[in-house]
Structure formats: C-alpha cells, structure tokens
Design a protein around this motif. Structure first.
Motif, mmCIF file in Angstrom:
data_model
loop_
_atom_site.group_PDB
_atom_site.id
_atom_site.type_symbol
_atom_site.label_atom_id
_atom_site.label_comp_id
_atom_site.label_asym_id
_atom_site.label_seq_id
_atom_site.Cartn_x
_atom_site.Cartn_y
_atom_site.Cartn_z
ATOM 1 N N UNK A 313 -47.648 -88.839 -51.749
ATOM 2 C CA UNK A 313 -47.469 -90.152 -51.128
ATOM 3 C C UNK A 313 -48.538 -91.141 -51.602
ATOM 4 N N UNK A 314 -48.165 -92.399 -51.668
ATOM 5 C CA UNK A 314 -49.092 -93.432 -52.108
ATOM 6 C C UNK A 314 -49.072 -94.604 -51.137
ATOM 7 N N UNK A 315 -50.047 -95.485 -51.220
ATOM 8 C CA UNK A 315 -50.074 -96.629 -50.309
ATOM 9 C C UNK A 315 -49.130 -97.745 -50.747
ATOM 10 N N UNK A 316 -48.380 -98.261 -49.803
ATOM 11 C CA UNK A 316 -47.529 -99.427 -50.032
ATOM 12 C C UNK A 316 -48.040 -100.568 -49.159
ATOM 13 N N UNK A 317 -48.108 -101.763 -49.737
ATOM 14 C CA UNK A 317 -48.726 -102.904 -49.067
ATOM 15 C C UNK A 317 -47.664 -103.913 -48.627
ATOM 16 N N UNK A 318 -47.712 -104.288 -47.354
ATOM 17 C CA UNK A 318 -46.789 -105.274 -46.798
ATOM 18 C C UNK A 318 -47.367 -106.676 -47.000
ATOM 19 N N UNK A 319 -46.704 -107.474 -47.820
ATOM 20 C CA UNK A 319 -47.186 -108.835 -48.064
ATOM 21 C C UNK A 319 -47.106 -109.693 -46.802
ATOM 22 N N UNK A 320 -46.122 -109.382 -45.948
ATOM 23 C CA UNK A 320 -45.972 -110.185 -44.730
ATOM 24 C C UNK A 320 -47.077 -109.897 -43.712
ATOM 25 N N UNK A 321 -47.622 -108.670 -43.736
ATOM 26 C CA UNK A 321 -48.674 -108.310 -42.785
ATOM 27 C C UNK A 321 -50.081 -108.540 -43.331
ATOM 28 N N UNK A 322 -50.246 -108.415 -44.656
ATOM 29 C CA UNK A 322 -51.564 -108.523 -45.271
ATOM 30 C C UNK A 322 -52.186 -109.886 -44.988
ATOM 31 N N UNK A 323 -53.442 -109.875 -44.547
ATOM 32 C CA UNK A 323 -54.141 -111.128 -44.227
ATOM 33 C C UNK A 323 -55.185 -111.482 -45.290
ATOM 34 N N UNK A 324 -55.246 -110.681 -46.350
ATOM 35 C CA UNK A 324 -56.161 -110.991 -47.440
ATOM 36 C C UNK A 324 -57.624 -110.866 -47.086
ATOM 37 N N UNK A 325 -57.957 -109.965 -46.165
ATOM 38 C CA UNK A 325 -59.352 -109.831 -45.725
ATOM 39 C C UNK A 325 -60.234 -109.164 -46.775
ATOM 40 N N UNK A 326 -59.623 -108.370 -47.670
ATOM 41 C CA UNK A 326 -60.361 -107.741 -48.746
ATOM 42 C C UNK A 326 -61.063 -106.443 -48.405
ATOM 43 N N UNK A 327 -60.873 -105.930 -47.175
ATOM 44 C CA UNK A 327 -61.557 -104.689 -46.796
ATOM 45 C C UNK A 327 -61.080 -103.508 -47.638
ATOM 46 N N UNK A 328 -59.795 -103.475 -47.958
ATOM 47 C CA UNK A 328 -59.259 -102.389 -48.773
ATOM 48 C C UNK A 328 -59.808 -102.460 -50.193
ATOM 49 N N UNK A 329 -59.965 -103.672 -50.714
ATOM 50 C CA UNK A 329 -60.521 -103.861 -52.054
ATOM 51 C C UNK A 329 -61.965 -103.394 -52.098
ATOM 52 N N UNK A 330 -62.700 -103.709 -51.055
ATOM 53 C CA UNK A 330 -64.120 -103.368 -50.989
ATOM 54 C C UNK A 330 -64.349 -101.868 -50.969
ATOM 55 N N UNK A 331 -63.492 -101.120 -50.273
ATOM 56 C CA UNK A 331 -63.727 -99.689 -50.103
ATOM 57 C C UNK A 331 -63.089 -98.839 -51.187
ATOM 58 N N UNK A 332 -62.170 -99.380 -51.978
ATOM 59 C CA UNK A 332 -61.400 -98.583 -52.946
ATOM 60 C C UNK A 332 -62.316 -97.920 -53.980
ATOM 61 N N UNK A 333 -62.400 -96.577 -54.017
ATOM 62 C CA UNK A 333 -63.324 -95.888 -54.931
ATOM 63 C C UNK A 333 -63.058 -96.146 -56.414
ATOM 64 N N UNK A 334 -61.772 -96.140 -56.885
ATOM 65 C CA UNK A 334 -61.545 -96.323 -58.323
ATOM 66 C C UNK A 334 -61.269 -97.776 -58.732
ATOM 67 N N UNK A 335 -61.505 -98.725 -57.810
ATOM 68 C CA UNK A 335 -61.228 -100.150 -58.098
ATOM 69 C C UNK A 335 -59.778 -100.370 -58.515
ATOM 70 N N UNK A 336 -58.872 -99.771 -57.748
ATOM 71 C CA UNK A 336 -57.444 -99.899 -58.048
ATOM 72 C C UNK A 336 -56.796 -101.082 -57.328
ATOM 73 N N UNK A 337 -57.565 -101.803 -56.534
ATOM 74 C CA UNK A 337 -57.016 -102.913 -55.743
ATOM 75 C C UNK A 337 -57.706 -104.224 -56.086
ATOM 76 N N UNK A 338 -56.958 -105.304 -55.967
ATOM 77 C CA UNK A 338 -57.532 -106.640 -56.085
ATOM 78 C C UNK A 338 -56.708 -107.607 -55.247
ATOM 79 N N UNK A 339 -57.331 -108.718 -54.889
ATOM 80 C CA UNK A 339 -56.626 -109.770 -54.167
ATOM 81 C C UNK A 339 -56.095 -110.782 -55.160
ATOM 82 N N UNK A 340 -54.812 -111.085 -55.051
ATOM 83 C CA UNK A 340 -54.180 -112.042 -55.953
ATOM 84 C C UNK A 340 -53.497 -113.136 -55.154
ATOM 85 N N UNK A 341 -53.401 -114.303 -55.748
ATOM 86 C CA UNK A 341 -52.733 -115.415 -55.086
ATOM 87 C C UNK A 341 -53.668 -116.586 -54.856
ATOM 88 N N UNK A 342 -53.111 -117.659 -54.342
ATOM 89 C CA UNK A 342 -53.884 -118.861 -54.078
ATOM 90 C C UNK A 342 -54.809 -118.652 -52.875
#
Length: 375
Positions: A313-342
């Motif tokens: 299983x892998x993580x799926x991200x809900x664009x409607x729920x995501x608030x862009x706080x960046x906590x997931x990006x900060x903690x991600x060990x392999x730097x697999x996440x980033x915040x995109x958009x305006x």
C-alpha cells in the motif's frame, strides 16, 4: 528476564480518580514496579502531534496525571514528562493534548526532547548507536505510557514503539530511510528498547485507536488499563486482546527472537483480569502483509519496484482535503514529497519512485488528507 505478569484492569472512562485507582490496582497486581524513592523518574507518553485527547491519538492526560501522583506517593525525588512529536513542537503537542497542564498542575517538570546524546548498544543487531534526548539518559527510572493504537506500517503500536519518541524530532526520519522494510525497522526498534531498557509500562486502552492508526484512525472504547514491568509481554497481551496474533507483529517477532523479555508468548500471565473479559466484539485492524525484503533480494530493481507498487500500500493524497501545511514534506525521509501550486493553494505531490512506504506523512497529517491503500 523481567516477570511476564500483565495486569489488566477495567476502567470505563477518564474520570481522574477512576484512572488513578485503576492504575494503582494494575501496578499492585502486576508487581515489579521500580523503586522510585529519591530518584528521577521520566514518564514518556505518546504525543504524536497536537490534537485534543478525544481523538485518541495521544496518551490521555488522566493517565499521565495518575502516574505522576503514584510515583510522587512512592517518594520520587523528581518527576519529568516529555516526548518528541514527529514534526510539531513538544510544547504545542503538550498543550493541545492536555498533558502539559496536568504536568504543571502536579508540580512535575515538562521537558523538551531536543538535546540528543550518544547511547551505545553493542548487542544491537542492526543499530549499535542511538542519539536519544539527553534527559532520557539522565533519568534513573524510565516508564513508557503508551496508547493502544493500530499502525499502518507496523500494524500495532504500544509500549515498545512508544520509545521511538525518545529520538528528537526529525532525527527519527533517518531511521525510516535506513530501514524501509518492516522487518529491519522492527529490528531497529527492538535494538532501541534493548539500549534504553525501560523499567515499566502502562497501556492506555480506555479509548484506543482502530483503523488507520497511529494518527488517522478512529477512537474505539475498550475500557481497560494494563500494566507490566515487561514491555513485550504488555504489548503482546494488548495486541491479542484486539485480535492480532502477536507472532504476526514484526516488532514482537524480533523481540521474541532476542529472548530478552520472553522465551514464548505462552509465558504471559494475568494476575488480574483475563484478556477475554475485555476483548471487544469488533476492532478494525490494519491488514497484515508479508515483508517484501525477501522479494527484493531475488528480483532485479525495476521488477521489484513494479511488484512493490502493486503489493505494498502507498499514500494517496486528497487535493480537496490538503491544506498545504507542509508537515508531510518536512518529515518525509527520502524527500519524495513537495508542495506544488500557487501561493495559498499549494498541495502535496508525491514521487512514488522515491517513496519508501514508511507512512510518516500519514502519521503527521492534521486533516486526514492521506489515505493508505493499493489503489
């Protein structure tokens, strides 16, 4: 080897006096409570991130309060309470969970796990050095105050996994990166427990977490407190109460091999209530998957990646729920996440080619915007 008594005692709600006397009863029944007279005691609750206690993410403040009172009654010189949340500050987690308030009200010391110190463990199988918070190493008595919860990666989290929180802040991410497979990560957790050698543990199972734990599941009333000087025995007993086979939990499998805590789960004894007396009719567990490490050894990398995408299983991200706080990006060990958009509309985006399926992002998401699944 510590005694294998696990005392299970009913406790219907979080009334402070009920919790206090239930924990006292459990401690007396289990025996082997450490001598705290004239000593510095560190209580380690689970404060995953800042949420109210009703969410069942954190150890309830009534449990922490009860232990402060108990060790003070027994003559402790100093009582300290602390944890290191994944990305939030200890201060914010303490305030939101209600734990800091009871600590200060009972004249205990609120401590921040921010200053690491070297702890060597020559017997370690996969990790021989750790850098837990210095305050952990300076205490005379260490007590794990765990919350009974499911865990998307390790299936169950209790007293042993709770001690991973002694590693300050984002330093925990390095271990997820170094040990991405369940079996290896479990070995690391067992090494850490061997190194720290906690003296006692209490399980908060008045209201547990079922479903997508440890942060995004749902509160489940179980109505009991459990206590033991043997952390593996306590965890295995509580996991079996909610329907897990302890032999299927990677941390328990590895700990049993070491023969430090138990030789067999059959050695666990119950001096108070029997597990069947508090077993729930239903409990939503995380589905057990076999470790993929053995597959990785025999397949080419590109084939393994395809198998892993289909099987694990892998993580799926809900664009409607995501608030862009960046906590997931900060903690991600392999730097697999980033915040995109305006600006003000940024959303988390994942690169699955880098994702190691540690689910740290899922643990820290404050708005339940991350789902773990195959599709």
């Amino acid at each position: 080897m510590k005694n294998s008594n696990v005392a299970v005692v009913k406790c219907g709600d979080y009334d402070s006096e009920k919790v206090f006397f239930s924990i006292k009863e459990a401690i007396e029944a289990a025996g082997d409570f450490p001598d705290v007279y004239n000593k510095t005691v560190l209580l380690k609750p689970n404060l995953l991130y800042p949420v109210p206690p009703e969410k069942a993410v954190t150890t309830h403040p009534a449990v922490v309060e009860a232990l402060i009172r108990i060790v003070k009654e027994r003559g402790a010189l100093s009582v300290k309470v602390g944890d290191s949340p994944g990305v939030a500050s200890t201060e914010s987690a303490g305030r939101k969970s209600g734990v800091k308030e009871v600590v200060l009200r009972h004249d205990a010391e609120w401590v921040d796990f921010s200053d690491p110190a070297l702890l060597e463990y020559k017997q370690g199988v996969v990790q021989k050095q750790f850098f837990p918070a210095k305050v952990v190493l300076e205490c005379d008595v260490l007590i794990s105050l765990a919350k009974l919860k499911t865990h998307e990666m390790m299936y169950f989290t209790g007293a042993m996994k709770n001690l991973f929180g002694t590693i300050p802040g984002l330093n925990k991410s390095r271990f997820h990166f170094n040990f991405p497979e369940k079996e290896d990560f479990a070995s690391m957790i067992v090494d850490l427990n061997g190194a720290l050698n906690a003296d006692y543990a209490v399980m908060d199972a008045v209201v547990a977490m079922e479903g997508a734990g440890p942060g995004s599941g749902y509160p489940k009333h179980l109505g009991f407190i459990a206590a033991s000087a043997n952390l593996l025995a306590l965890d295995a007993a509580c996991a079996s109460i909610v329907g897990y086979d302890p032999l299927e939990i990677p941390i328990f499998q590895e700990a049993l091999k070491r023969k430090i805590w138990l030789n067999s789960f059959e050695e666990i004894t119950y001096p108070a209530m029997q597990p069947a007396e508090v077993k729930p009719e239903t409990f939503k567990k995380v589905k057990i998957l076999k470790d993929t490490g053995f597959i990785k050894k025999i397949l080419p990398d590109f084939v393994f990646k395809l198998v892993k995408d289909l099987y694990v299983p892998r993580p799926f991200f809900s664009k409607s729920k995501c608030i862009g706080c960046g906590k997931c990006v900060e903690i991600c060990p392999p730097d697999a996440l980033e915040l995109q958009g305006k600006e003000n509309k940024r959303k988390a985006v994942v690169d699955y080619s880098k994702c190691i399926r540690c689910y740290c992002c899922h643990e820290v998401c404050p708005v339940d915007a991350i789902r773990i699944g195959r599709f």
